[in-house]
Design a protein around this motif. Structure first.
Motif, PDB file in Angstrom:
ATOM      1  N   ILE A  24       0.850  -1.182   0.000  1.00 60.10           N
ATOM      2  CA  ILE A  24       0.000   0.000   0.000  1.00 60.10           C
ATOM      3  C   ILE A  24       0.887   1.233   0.000  1.00 60.10           C
ATOM      4  CG2 ILE A  24      -1.809   1.272   1.224  1.00 60.10           C
ATOM      5  CD1 ILE A  24      -2.537  -1.462   2.550  1.00 60.10           C
ATOM      6  N   LEU A  25       0.781   2.050  -1.031  1.00 63.66           N
ATOM      7  CA  LEU A  25       1.517   3.313  -1.086  1.00 63.66           C
ATOM      8  C   LEU A  25       0.673   4.401  -0.420  1.00 63.66           C
ATOM      9  CD1 LEU A  25       3.179   3.659  -4.608  1.00 63.66           C
ATOM     10  CD2 LEU A  25       4.252   3.141  -2.426  1.00 63.66           C
ATOM     11  N   SER A  26       1.287   5.142   0.471  1.00 59.53           N
ATOM     12  CA  SER A  26       0.541   6.166   1.191  1.00 59.53           C
ATOM     13  C   SER A  26       1.464   7.338   1.502  1.00 59.53           C
ATOM     14  CB  SER A  26      -0.056   5.561   2.474  1.00 59.53           C
ATOM     15  OG  SER A  26      -0.999   6.434   3.055  1.00 59.53           O
ATOM     16  N   LYS A  27       1.080   8.155   2.477  1.00 57.37           N
ATOM     17  CA  LYS A  27       1.889   9.317   2.828  1.00 57.37           C
ATOM     18  C   LYS A  27       1.587   9.749   4.257  1.00 57.37           C
ATOM     19  CE  LYS A  27       0.537  13.093   0.633  1.00 57.37           C
ATOM     20  NZ  LYS A  27       0.057  14.015  -0.429  1.00 57.37           N
ATOM     21  N   THR A  28       2.572  10.345   4.886  1.00 52.55           N
ATOM     22  CA  THR A  28       2.438  10.862   6.240  1.00 52.55           C
ATOM     23  C   THR A  28       3.057  12.261   6.274  1.00 52.55           C
ATOM     24  OG1 THR A  28       4.548   9.887   6.912  1.00 52.55           O
ATOM     25  CG2 THR A  28       2.561   8.564   7.264  1.00 52.55           C
ATOM     26  N   TYR A  29       3.040  12.872   7.451  1.00 56.27           N
ATOM     27  CA  TYR A  29       3.722  14.164   7.575  1.00 56.27           C
ATOM     28  C   TYR A  29       4.121  14.412   9.024  1.00 56.27           C
ATOM     29  CZ  TYR A  29      -0.662  16.178   9.419  1.00 56.27           C
ATOM     30  OH  TYR A  29      -1.773  16.447  10.173  1.00 56.27           O
ATOM     31  N   ILE A  33       4.297  21.816   7.616  1.00 55.59           N
ATOM     32  CA  ILE A  33       4.317  20.355   7.615  1.00 55.59           C
ATOM     33  C   ILE A  33       5.289  19.861   6.558  1.00 55.59           C
ATOM     34  CG2 ILE A  33       1.933  20.212   8.417  1.00 55.59           C
ATOM     35  CD1 ILE A  33       1.168  19.267   5.601  1.00 55.59           C
ATOM     36  N   LYS A  34       5.895  18.735   6.850  1.00 58.34           N
ATOM     37  CA  LYS A  34       6.802  18.101   5.903  1.00 58.34           C
ATOM     38  C   LYS A  34       6.249  16.732   5.542  1.00 58.34           C
ATOM     39  CE  LYS A  34      11.547  16.704   5.020  1.00 58.34           C
ATOM     40  NZ  LYS A  34      12.921  16.583   5.539  1.00 58.34           N
ATOM     41  N   GLU A  89      13.118  17.249  -4.313  1.00 53.20           N
ATOM     42  CA  GLU A  89      13.197  18.183  -3.199  1.00 53.20           C
ATOM     43  C   GLU A  89      11.919  18.992  -3.116  1.00 53.20           C
ATOM     44  OE1 GLU A  89      16.100  21.728  -1.455  1.00 53.20           O
ATOM     45  OE2 GLU A  89      16.644  20.618  -3.271  1.00 53.20           O
ATOM     46  N   ALA A  90      11.310  18.969  -1.940  1.00 58.19           N
ATOM     47  CA  ALA A  90      10.025  19.645  -1.756  1.00 58.19           C
ATOM     48  C   ALA A  90      10.215  21.128  -1.532  1.00 58.19           C
ATOM     49  CB  ALA A  90       9.288  19.032  -0.564  1.00 58.19           C
ATOM     50  N   ALA A  91       9.124  21.870  -1.742  1.00 62.07           N
ATOM     51  CA  ALA A  91       9.127  23.284  -1.408  1.00 62.07           C
ATOM     52  C   ALA A  91       9.214  23.428   0.099  1.00 62.07           C
ATOM     53  CB  ALA A  91       7.855  23.950  -1.938  1.00 62.07           C
ATOM     54  N   GLY A  92       9.529  24.620   0.561  1.00 58.26           N
ATOM     55  CA  GLY A  92       9.668  24.873   1.987  1.00 58.26           C
ATOM     56  C   GLY A  92       8.392  24.598   2.751  1.00 58.26           C
ATOM     57  N   SER A  93       8.541  24.348   4.036  1.00 60.05           N
ATOM     58  CA  SER A  93       7.398  24.023   4.876  1.00 60.05           C
ATOM     59  C   SER A  93       6.392  25.159   4.942  1.00 60.05           C
ATOM     60  CB  SER A  93       7.877  23.691   6.290  1.00 60.05           C
ATOM     61  OG  SER A  93       8.515  24.813   6.873  1.00 60.05           O
ATOM     62  N   ASP A  94       6.830  26.381   4.656  1.00 65.27           N
ATOM     63  CA  ASP A  94       5.918  27.519   4.777  1.00 65.27           C
ATOM     64  C   ASP A  94       4.770  27.451   3.791  1.00 65.27           C
ATOM     65  OD1 ASP A  94       7.443  28.938   6.809  1.00 65.27           O
ATOM     66  OD2 ASP A  94       8.957  29.082   5.238  1.00 65.27           O
ATOM     67  N   SER A  95       4.949  26.706   2.702  1.00 55.85           N
ATOM     68  CA  SER A  95       3.866  26.597   1.721  1.00 55.85           C
ATOM     69  C   SER A  95       2.780  25.654   2.185  1.00 55.85           C
ATOM     70  CB  SER A  95       4.428  26.096   0.379  1.00 55.85           C
ATOM     71  OG  SER A  95       4.918  24.779   0.515  1.00 55.85           O
ATOM     72  N   LYS A  96       3.033  24.915   3.285  1.00 57.18           N
ATOM     73  CA  LYS A  96       2.058  23.953   3.775  1.00 57.18           C
ATOM     74  C   LYS A  96       1.860  24.118   5.274  1.00 57.18           C
ATOM     75  CE  LYS A  96       3.036  20.532   0.206  1.00 57.18           C
ATOM     76  NZ  LYS A  96       3.393  19.149  -0.109  1.00 57.18           N
ATOM     77  N   ARG A  97       1.704  25.350   5.701  1.00 57.31           N
ATOM     78  CA  ARG A  97       1.530  25.607   7.127  1.00 57.31           C
ATOM     79  C   ARG A  97       0.209  25.048   7.626  1.00 57.31           C
ATOM     80  NH1 ARG A  97       3.693  31.044   9.817  1.00 57.31           N
ATOM     81  NH2 ARG A  97       5.811  31.037   9.005  1.00 57.31           N
ATOM     82  N   THR A  98       0.247  24.461   8.817  1.00 53.91           N
ATOM     83  CA  THR A  98      -0.978  24.024   9.464  1.00 53.91           C
ATOM     84  C   THR A  98      -1.364  24.970  10.577  1.00 53.91           C
ATOM     85  OG1 THR A  98       0.362  22.585  10.890  1.00 53.91           O
ATOM     86  CG2 THR A  98      -0.661  21.583   8.967  1.00 53.91           C
ATOM     87  N   PHE A  99      -0.373  25.621  11.193  1.00 55.08           N
ATOM     88  CA  PHE A  99      -0.618  26.595  12.241  1.00 55.08           C
ATOM     89  C   PHE A  99       0.260  27.807  11.968  1.00 55.08           C
ATOM     90  CE2 PHE A  99      -1.171  22.356  14.092  1.00 55.08           C
ATOM     91  CZ  PHE A  99      -2.510  22.436  14.434  1.00 55.08           C
ATOM     92  N   GLN A 100       0.094  28.838  12.739  1.00 57.27           N
ATOM     93  CA  GLN A 100       0.824  30.065  12.486  1.00 57.27           C
ATOM     94  C   GLN A 100       2.326  29.862  12.537  1.00 57.27           C
ATOM     95  OE1 GLN A 100      -0.308  33.304  15.001  1.00 57.27           O
ATOM     96  NE2 GLN A 100       1.103  34.747  14.059  1.00 57.27           N
TER      97      GLN A 100
END
Length: 291
Positions: free
Chosen positions: A189-194, A263-264, A248-259
């Motif tokens: 099963i291919l999936s993803k976490t953070y 998330i990575k 290589e992913a974009a910086g974590s700031d593009s996927k903020r969950t809180f102020q």
């Protein structure tokens, strides 16, 4: 092809309500409940191509660019009697979720599956917990591996998942009776976490001592699941583990969950032996029926 099965699953969703069309709101705290009816369908080649590509792109995240998603979607749609999609406005709309299984050995000569196999082997080599996968996916004498791909839009509830797995079990059983190549020994099963991580935006203003403290805790950051069902499936797994994306992913700031946090995301794989898969699906059904 006609709809295989429709399962009614109405889920109440809260929406802000200041004033309804027929009556005024009596309180600022009032909410309306929106009933959503989910329908399960066979994959539809004439309707689902673009929707599946979108969901596959979401599943593979930044590594999606490494794969021919059009070819992968075509392969999924080429077996319309296996797997399911979930929709809310009828058969001709885009799927909001899907689940399917592909025979890695049967399709290994197809470029997109060859790329997927290479990808799985590469990730298995960098995480000792996944090392068993390397030999399994390349050696058809030892194993017949079914690759399970599943994804859904972020606002779709996890409760849509158990019926898709239950139907997949039934469809595999029917396919085996018809001597089709779905008699698997293992499922991947291919999936993803953070993980939540500190935002880079504030690093310049952060004292050095605090930076070092954050860095020291980075490796111990709590793992979160995009797919909560993975935690249930892992109880029946031979092995499971995560891996960094190749791109290589974009910086974590593009996927903020809180102020103050971003998330990575990372990839995640689960290996389940076929003789344990039915029990895993049964526990999924029990778990989400109680939640």
């Amino acid at each position: 092809m006609a709809k295989r099965k429709e399962i009614e699953n109405k889920r109440g969703e809260e929406i802000d309500s200041e004033e309804s069309s027929s009556e005024e709101s009596s309180s600022d705290d009032d909410t309306n409940m929106l009933d959503v009816e989910f329908e399960w369908f066979d994959p539809q080649p004439e309707h689902d191509f673009q929707g599946l590509k979108t969901l596959l792109r979401q599943l593979f995240d930044v590594d999606a660019q490494s794969f021919d998603l059009s070819a992968l979607a075509d392969l999924i749609l080429a077996q319309p009697l296996l797997g399911s999609t979930v929709k809310v406005e009828g058969n001709e709309t885009d799927p909001y979720a899907f689940l399917t299984v592909l025979n890695l050995q049967d399709h290994k000569d197809k470029p997109v599956i060859d790329k997927v196999i290479t990808y799985i082997r590469a990730q298995a080599k960098v995480n000792e917990a996944l090392s068993n996968l390397d030999d399994l996916v390349q050696n058809s004498d030892k194993a017949r591996v079914g690759l399970i791909l599943t994804e859904r839009l972020v606002n779709i509830p996890s409760e849509v998942v158990p019926p898709m797995y239950k139907m997949l079990l039934e469809e595999i059983s029917w396919a085996i009776e018809e001597k089709e190549p779905y008699d698997f020994t293992h499922y991947i099963i291919l999936s993803k976490t953070y993980r939540e991580i500190a935002s880079a935006l504030d690093e310049e203003d952060t004292p050095k001592s605090k930076k070092q403290k954050k860095a020291s805790k980075k490796g111990n950051a709590e793992l979160f699941y995009f797919h909560p069902e993975d935690e249930v499936l892992q109880r029946h797994a031979s092995c499971f583990g995560g891996y960094e994306y190749l791109v290589e992913a974009a910086g974590s700031d593009s996927k903020r969950t809180f102020q103050e946090l971003g998330i990575k995301p990372q990839g995640h794989m689960i290996l389940i032996e076929a003789n344990k898969f039915e029990a895993a699906v049964k526990e999924l059904q029990e778990y989400f029926s109680q939640s």
